[in-house]
Design a protein around this motif. Structure first.
Motif, PDB file in Angstrom:
ATOM      1  N   ALA A   1       0.823  -1.194   0.000  1.00  0.00           N
ATOM      2  CA  ALA A   1       0.000   0.000   0.000  1.00  0.00           C
ATOM      3  C   ALA A   1       0.867   1.258   0.000  1.00  0.00           C
ATOM      4  N   ALA A   2       0.276   2.350  -0.439  1.00  0.00           N
ATOM      5  CA  ALA A   2       0.974   3.624  -0.483  1.00  0.00           C
ATOM      6  C   ALA A   2       0.022   4.707   0.005  1.00  0.00           C
ATOM      7  N   GLY A   3       0.574   5.877   0.242  1.00  0.00           N
ATOM      8  CA  GLY A   3      -0.235   7.003   0.669  1.00  0.00           C
ATOM      9  C   GLY A   3       0.306   8.286   0.077  1.00  0.00           C
TER      10      GLY A   3
ATOM     11  N   PRO B   1      -4.993   7.388   1.145  1.00  0.00           N
ATOM     12  CA  PRO B   1      -4.424   6.098   0.752  1.00  0.00           C
ATOM     13  C   PRO B   1      -4.438   5.956  -0.767  1.00  0.00           C
ATOM     14  N   VAL B   2      -3.435   5.303  -1.280  1.00  0.00           N
ATOM     15  CA  VAL B   2      -3.337   5.039  -2.712  1.00  0.00           C
ATOM     16  C   VAL B   2      -3.387   3.525  -2.874  1.00  0.00           C
TER      17      VAL B   2
ATOM     18  N   ALA C   1      -6.395   0.418  -7.484  1.00  0.00           N
ATOM     19  CA  ALA C   1      -7.040   1.109  -8.607  1.00  0.00           C
ATOM     20  C   ALA C   1      -6.211   2.296  -9.089  1.00  0.00           C
ATOM     21  N   ALA C   2      -5.637   3.035  -8.157  1.00  0.00           N
ATOM     22  CA  ALA C   2      -4.821   4.189  -8.537  1.00  0.00           C
ATOM     23  C   ALA C   2      -3.542   3.755  -9.258  1.00  0.00           C
ATOM     24  N   PHE C   3      -2.903   2.708  -8.767  1.00  0.00           N
ATOM     25  CA  PHE C   3      -1.704   2.195  -9.438  1.00  0.00           C
ATOM     26  C   PHE C   3      -2.039   1.683 -10.837  1.00  0.00           C
ATOM     27  N   THR C   4      -3.139   0.962 -10.957  1.00  0.00           N
ATOM     28  CA  THR C   4      -3.547   0.417 -12.249  1.00  0.00           C
ATOM     29  C   THR C   4      -3.894   1.534 -13.218  1.00  0.00           C
TER      30      THR C   4
END
Length: 130
Positions: free
Chosen positions: A31-33, A42-43, A46-49
């Motif tokens: 996970a990322a933020g 939070p990222v 879906a955001a990465f894709t």
């Protein structure tokens, strides 16, 4: 007509490959933020894709289509870069927390991301409106 169909297939393939790369990056890093404008968000997957798909479209626009119409591609990239710089100046500095570390996100990252988004828009325009 056949060239437009082939171009749409190529841009869809680039977007799909980018989306898969983004999903793999998410699963490799966890996970990322994003901390921006006084809030933390939070990222997720879906955001990465989505970011991977945009990057794939930008690659298609920068490699295949830009050679045919460099002026228009440069215009799209420039408008995107200006939009990225505007967002930076409206929100202030940002930070990205990923894989256990925190990294500052400055003006250059915003401008670069805007240019990539502009090239992705250029690629979509060329794929849809040939």
């Amino acid at each position: 007509m056949l060239e437009a169909i082939d171009n749409a297939k190529e841009s869809a393939t680039c977007a799909a490959v980018g989306a898969v790369v983004g999903a793999v990056a998410y699963h490799q890093t966890g996970a990322a933020g994003l901390a921006i404008a006084g809030g933390a968000y939070p990222v997720g997957l879906a955001a990465f894709t989505g970011a991977g798909a945009v990057a794939g479209l930008a690659v298609h626009g920068a490699t295949k289509e830009a050679a045919k119409n460099l002026k228009e591609a440069a215009t799209f990239a420039t408008v995107g870069a200006v939009a990225g710089g505007t967002v930076y100046h409206q929100t202030g500095a940002a930070g990205l927390a990923i894989a256990g570390g925190a990294y500052p996100v400055g003006l250059a990252a915003f401008v670069g991301t805007g240019a990539v988004a502009g090239l992705a828009a250029f690629s979509m325009k060329k794929s849809v409106f040939r």
